[in-house]
Write an enzyme that holds these catalytic residues in place. Structure first.
Site, PDB file in Angstrom:
ATOM      1  CD  GLU A 264     -12.380  -0.128   8.335  1.00  0.00           C
ATOM      2  OE1 GLU A 264     -12.936  -1.243   8.233  1.00  0.00           O
ATOM      3  OE2 GLU A 264     -11.202   0.006   8.697  1.00  0.00           O
ATOM      4  CG  HIS A 296      -9.364  -2.282  10.665  1.00  0.00           C
ATOM      5  ND1 HIS A 296      -9.644  -1.851   9.399  1.00  0.00           N
ATOM      6  CD2 HIS A 296      -8.283  -3.075  10.547  1.00  0.00           C
ATOM      7  CE1 HIS A 296      -8.768  -2.354   8.549  1.00  0.00           C
ATOM      8  NE2 HIS A 296      -7.925  -3.119   9.231  1.00  0.00           N
TER       9      HIS A 296
HETATM   10  C1  COI Z   1      -3.358  -3.335   7.513  1.00  0.00           C
HETATM   11  O1  COI Z   1      -2.246  -3.622   7.950  1.00  0.00           O
HETATM   12  O2  COI Z   1      -3.527  -3.088   6.314  1.00  0.00           O
HETATM   13  C2  COI Z   1      -4.502  -3.274   8.423  1.00  0.00           C
HETATM   14  O3  COI Z   1      -5.566  -3.605   8.041  1.00  0.00           O
HETATM   15  C3  COI Z   1      -4.276  -2.722   9.799  1.00  0.00           C
HETATM   16  C4  COI Z   1      -4.526  -1.263  10.002  1.00  0.00           C
HETATM   17  C5  COI Z   1      -3.478  -0.586  10.832  1.00  0.00           C
HETATM   18  C6  COI Z   1      -4.952  -0.447   8.866  1.00  0.00           C
END
Ligand code: COI
Length: 331
Positions: A264, A296
């Site tokens: 991604e 995401h």
């Molecule tokens: C995380 O908080 O690790 C997520 O998957 C959200 C994203 C902002 C990367």
């Protein structure tokens, strides 16, 4: 004291302004640009940087910060799997993340999307758009009739269990770390294999650590029930995407919810309209009537964004003052 933030989006600015107003003693600098070895210089004179997980934070990037005298990095998100932790350790970096910005944001997204797959709303919406208002053959499955296997009973997994219990679904759960409440409810099975064998829906809520990479693969899919649905709102590399595609093609799996995808980075959170789409396999998944792909965005709610900004800046200040913070990452 000065804290410099990278990759600040417009939707984060109100939360940042609110934090700044509450902390007049802290100078805040920011840019929309992401942290790279080249942009690291923009943080010169700061005590620490606030970033989020979008690019790999390589030894070179960390060194570029260290060259500015900066040895602390506060992530606005939870995942730290993009950081070269060996290099961070060598350079003496303090790292914080926001482990609990809003578990509900992600758990709700998983629950909504899995219900949508079960009720075949993507197919219905497409029919309705063409003014085909017949019922058949778009018959759905009720959430309460499903056994739902929740792999990982951390904060997100537990909120999801609570939501799905509201629907009346039967829950089975697996985690190497047992949660006392889930244990008291008798929801744990002894192995992932047992969970796969019993579940009509399997939802993943574990981190992308070495042991979990491709935990859903050809062999594990073979252990799942025919017609099961897979939900991945955790990390793309938990699922062997080729194996998933094969299982959707053969009908072994009835559908999938994907908020994350193996490749991604560089594809999600970009506008591809009118441009050549860079990934044929993802293109095919997006087009499938029984697959719901989101880029995401499970985390992406107003509450979560506010917590991500406020908690990461709080942690950056704590590091700069040499204070303890619950958001410090032990690595
Ligand atoms: C995380 O908080 O690790 C997520 O998957 C959200 C994203 C902002 C990367």
């Amino acid at each position: 004291m000065k804290i410099f933030a990278y990759g600040i989006r417009d939707d984060e600015k109100p939360s940042l302004k609110e934090w700044e107003n509450a902390h007049p003693d802290v100078e805040v600098g920011y840019t929309q640009e992401l942290l790279t070895p080249q942009t690291a210089k923009q943080a010169a004179g700061s005590n620490g940087v606030v970033v989020y997980q979008q690019l790999p934070y390589t030894a070179e990037t960390l060194q570029a910060l260290a060259d500015q005298g900066i040895h602390q990095m506060s992530l606005r998100n939870v995942g730290i799997d993009n950081i070269d932790l060996d290099a961070a350790k060598k350079l003496g970096f303090k790292i914080s993340n926001v482990a609990a910005y809003s578990p509900n944001a992600i758990a709700e997204h998983a629950a909504i999307q899995l219900a949508r797959v079960l009720r075949r709303t993507k197919e219905l919406d497409a029919k309705i758009a063409k003014r085909d208002l017949r019922w058949a053959p778009t018959i759905g499955r009720e959430v309460r009739m499903q056994t739902i296997g929740v792999v990982g009973t951390g904060r997100i997994g537990r909120v999801l269990i609570h939501i799905l219990q509201g629907f009346g679904a039967k829950i089975v759960a697996y985690d190497i770390y047992k949660n006392p409440d889930i244990e008291k409810q008798g929801l744990y099975v002894d192995s992932v294999d047992e969970l796969l064998a019993q579940s009509d829906v399997v939802s993943l809520h574990v981190p992308s650590v070495k042991e979990n990479i491709h935990m859903i693969n050809k062999d594990s899919i073979a252990k799942m029930k025919d017609g099961a649905v897979l939900v991945n709102v955790a990390r793309g590399d938990l699922v062997d995407t080729d194996a998933l595609v094969a299982a959707l093609d053969s009908g072994k799996l009835a559908g999938a919810v994907l908020d994350v995808y193996e490749n991604e980075v560089g594809i999600f959170n970009e506008d591809w309209e009118g441009k050549k789409f860079p990934d044929d396999r993802l293109n095919d998944l997006i087009d499938r009537p029984n697959v719901l792909v989101t880029p995401h965005t499970a985390f992406y709610t107003t509450k979560a964004v506010l917590e991500m900004v406020h908690q990461s800046f709080d942690a950056a200040v704590a590091f700069a003052k040499g204070e303890e913070t619950r958001n410090a990452v032990k690595y």
